[in-house]
Design an enzyme around this catalytic site. Structure first.
Site, PDB file in Angstrom:
ATOM      1  N   SER A 441      43.011  30.968  43.041  1.00 18.42           N
ATOM      2  CA  SER A 441      43.425  30.962  41.639  1.00 18.42           C
ATOM      3  C   SER A 441      44.935  30.963  41.491  1.00 18.42           C
ATOM      4  CB  SER A 441      42.841  32.190  40.932  1.00 18.42           C
ATOM      5  OG  SER A 441      43.259  33.381  41.579  1.00 18.42           O
ATOM      6  N   ASP A 566      41.554  43.443  46.596  1.00 19.91           N
ATOM      7  CA  ASP A 566      40.827  42.168  46.626  1.00 19.91           C
ATOM      8  C   ASP A 566      40.270  41.871  48.014  1.00 19.91           C
ATOM      9  OD1 ASP A 566      39.771  39.904  45.455  1.00 19.91           O
ATOM     10  OD2 ASP A 566      41.564  38.688  45.747  1.00 19.91           O
TER      11      ASP A 566
END
Length: 746
Positions: A441, A566
């Site tokens: 992203s 993450d």
């Protein structure tokens, strides 16, 4: 880098305007045309990685015309199988040659004297040939030389003192020759040196003190496998930026100087196979980044400093075959029998059971009683000095804190490599699709080659259309500039500039991981890669331990606790040795003023904290990022590694998730949820190893052993991924548990 073959045609010299010939890494054979000197504009001639020395004619006569070429800057002939001596001729002093690579061939005889006329040289590589005789004293005339690589030849004699004239030299590799005499003290004049390797020679005499005044030394000083004698100079403490010191297998004696504790950046220290005596200096316990320490096969005595158990990064400690005595500590690295060696010290006692040392008694030796009073005095002095030292540090801290900060702090320190957009563009071949590795992203990642040493790197080009990218860029820079761990991705540099169209350009440059991501290994389709690339159970266990080690460092052993936020298989990268590295710190959080209870420590930032399936459930309800959130992600990753199921698999609907799926299989049906690719490997190894198994321990025993191993791993995964943060395991306990499972399974 193609499959071209045949010989290089003579007619190539007809292209009169040709400036660059790069035919590297193909299958060309010799002979090389002798008329290349006719190309008046030629600047680069690169044929490394071919077979040009294996044609009908073995010879290097063509070198003469190229060396004396007016404009040639780079001549690269390495990895070609060229045989015989280099031609004798008089090199032109006006030559522009800056890079000469002749390494990994079969070039024989002596280094020709015309080398000293190549005064524009910055890089000279003649490594891994059959060169003999002396290193020419005229080598000192190459005043612009930055890298000198003559390793693995048959060179003898002394290292010429003129080498001290090479004041721009930052890499010196002379290892694996027959060099004798002493190390010239003039080498200390080379104040740009970062890497020195003189190992595996026959060097004699003391180590010159001047070496320890080269403050630029940061990569390695390797003097091992020689016949150096005398003591290790106390000036060794000046090497505050050095990562590796290897002086093993020499004849060094005397005490190990306490000043070695001033080498703040030291990670690898090898001093084995010498004649060092007296005690192990307590100053070694100050080396907080130390990973490997080898003091074996010396004459060291007295006790092992207990402070070594507090070195959290220490992974290998060899104290074997000395005269050490007293109690062996049990904490830290001393709790891992596979990481320490203390055999050959007959007076040691205690330690963990696996070391099988005698139990310590309360009766001290006569010698110890005799010096008991001295020990008390020494302890009092140490306490006083410690108080003074702490006071000094506190004073410096408050002075620095009181000073006003500059308007802006550089994201990357000055010692990082400086790189431009143009260099990255060239390194990645214009960010071509052929060099594309993957995307996320926040941007795309490309493979690139940078620097004169052609270092392979991964270049993360950020997608600046995403409004969160700027913050991600800042976070990743701030996190990675201050952290160092073998299981964390290493950032090499960054580029914040303008592209060819005048638009903002930001990129991060990392070390390249040739084996891709853990996600690739776990979930690529069978036809996408060979069956042999499937991860074995032991490989998965090692990777799980690597990731746990990285989180443990970030949470508890970093300059300030960091929440990664993450963790998932695509962010775990695998190097050539199958060691795992956690990458992509774009969402990491720096914890603010941690409390005594680390479980309550959290960040004050809000927003995205992870990926679907891996993010802790409390994050979905607006909870703040915590280290327990990372533990949850780790638990899911661990279950995914051994079940082969993604947490987002279509089978997980309603209340069924990966955690519940694993929980319901314990303990009876655990083998039914095991990744099917693991079972055939174990069955095959069972047949091979059955010969080594006791008759009373047949295949059923191995099946039980495998099931016990899998059950223990799944239990850890479940405990880490509990819904309540308070019920989750501590990452320290995870690492210890997995190490224990590995030892039992192995």
């Amino acid at each position: 880098m193609n499959l071209f073959s045949g010989s290089i045609p003579n007619s190539i010299s007809n292209i009169s305007t040709l400036e660059v010939i790069d035919l590297s890494f193909n299958s060309f054979i010799g002979p090389v045309p002798n008329n290349l000197g006719d190309l008046q504009n030629l600047q680069f001639f690169i044929i490394g990685g071919n077979q040009c020395g294996t044609g009908e004619v073995d010879g290097l006569d063509f070198v003469k015309s190229l060396i004396n070429h007016t404009h040639l800057e780079i001549l690269d002939l390495q990895y070609n199988g060229f045989k015989g001596p280099l031609p004798n001729f008089k090199a032109n002093l006006s030559t522009q040659l800056s890079i000469l690579c002749l390494g990994v061939n079969q070039i024989s005889k002596t280094i020709p004297v015309w080398i000293e006329n190549l005064v524009k040289l910055t890089f000279l590589a003649m490594n891994e040939n059959f060169l003999e005789g002396n290193i020419p004293s005229g080598i000192g005339k190459l005043s612009k030389l930055q890298r000198l690589d003559l390793l693995e030849n048959k060179l003898s004699g002394e290292i010429p003192s003129s080498i001290g004239n090479l004041t721009f030299l930052f890499e010196l590799r002379l290892e694996a020759n027959n060099l004798n005499a002493s190390i010239p003290s003039s080498l200390g004049n080379c104040q740009q040196l970062q890497y020195i390797n003189l190992s595996h020679n026959k060097l004699q005499g003391p180590i010159p003190k001047q070496l320890f005044y080269i403050s630029s030394l940061s990569i390695a000083l390797d003097l091992s496998n020689n016949s150096l004698d005398g003591s290790l100079p106390t000036e060794v403490g000046n090497l505050k930026s050095l990562s590796t010191i290897d002086i093993s297998k020499n004849r060094l004696s005397g005490e190990i100087p306490s000043s070695i504790g001033d080498c703040n950046s030291l990670e690898h220290l090898y001093m084995g196979d010498n004649f060092f005596e007296e005690t192990i200096p307590h100053s070694l316990t100050l080396l907080k980044g130390l990973q490997d320490l080898d003091l074996s096969h010396n004459n060291l005595s007295m006790q092992i400093p207990k402070g070594l158990q507090n070195l959290l990064t220490l992974r290998c400690l060899n104290l074997s075959f000395n005269n050490l005595e007293g109690e062996v500590p049990t904490k830290g690295i001393f709790g891992n029998a596979s990481a320490i060696l203390v055999n050959g010290n007959d007076k040691l006692c205690g330690g963990i059971a696996e070391l099988r040392l005698p139990t310590c008694t309360n009766h001290g030796s006569t010698k110890r009683q005799k010096f008991n009073g001295f020990g008390i005095v020494l302890a009092i002095i140490s306490v006083v000095l410690g108080i003074l030292l702490i006071s000094s540090f506190l004073t410096l801290y408050w002075i620095r804190r009181s000073k006003s900060k500059p308007p802006s702090t550089p994201l990357i320190d000055d010692w990082f490599l400086k790189i431009s957009y143009k260099e990255l563009f060239q390194a990645t071949r214009g960010f071509s699709s052929a060099n594309f590795i993957g995307s996320g992203s926040f941007g795309s990642v490309y493979k690139g080659i940078i620097g004169q040493d052609e270092t392979i790197v991964a270049v993360k080009v950020l997608n600046l259309h995403n409004p969160r990218v700027y913050k991600s860029f800042m976070v990743e820079c701030k996190a990675l500039r201050n952290i160092r761990h073998r299981n964390l991705i290493k950032i090499l540099t960054l580029c914040s500039s303008l592209d060819s169209k005048g638009k903002d350009f930001k990129a991060l440059v990392y070390e390249f991981m040739p084996n891709g991501s853990l996600d690739d290994w776990l979930h690529l389709l069978v036809e996408a890669h060979n069956h042999s690339r499937n991860l074995s159970l032991l490989q998965r266990l090692n990777i799980a331990i690597d990731v746990a080690s990285a989180l443990d460092y970030l949470h508890y052993n970093c300059y300030a606790s960091i929440v990664y936020c993450d963790l998932k298989p695509s962010n775990v990268l695998i190097d050539s040795d199958m060691t795992a590295h956690v990458s992509d710190f774009g969402l990491a959080r720096l914890l603010l003023e941690p409390n005594d209870n680390s479980s309550e420590t959290q960040t004050s930032t809000i927003g995205i904290k992870g990926s679907i399936g891996y993010a802790a459930p409390e994050y979905g309800m607006g909870g703040k990022a915590t280290i327990q959130g990372d533990v949850f992600s780790y638990g899911i990753l661990l279950l995914e590694m051994f079940t082969g199921k993604r947490p987002t698999d279509q089978m997980f609907t309603d209340d069924l998730n990966l955690h519940n799926f694993a929980t319901s299989a314990l303990p009876v049906h655990v083998m039914q949820i095991l990744d099917p690719t693991l079972i055939p490997k174990e069955e095959q190894s069972e047949e091979i190893e059955e010969v080594a198994i006791n008759r009373t321990e047949g295949p059923s025993h191995k099946t039980d052993q495998l099931q016990d191993c899998i059950t223990s791993i799944i239990e850890i995964g479940i405990q880490c991924s509990m819904e309540s943060p308070r019920e989750r395991m501590n990452i320290n306990d995870v690492g210890r548990g997995l190490h224990l499972i590995k030892r039992k399974f192995s």
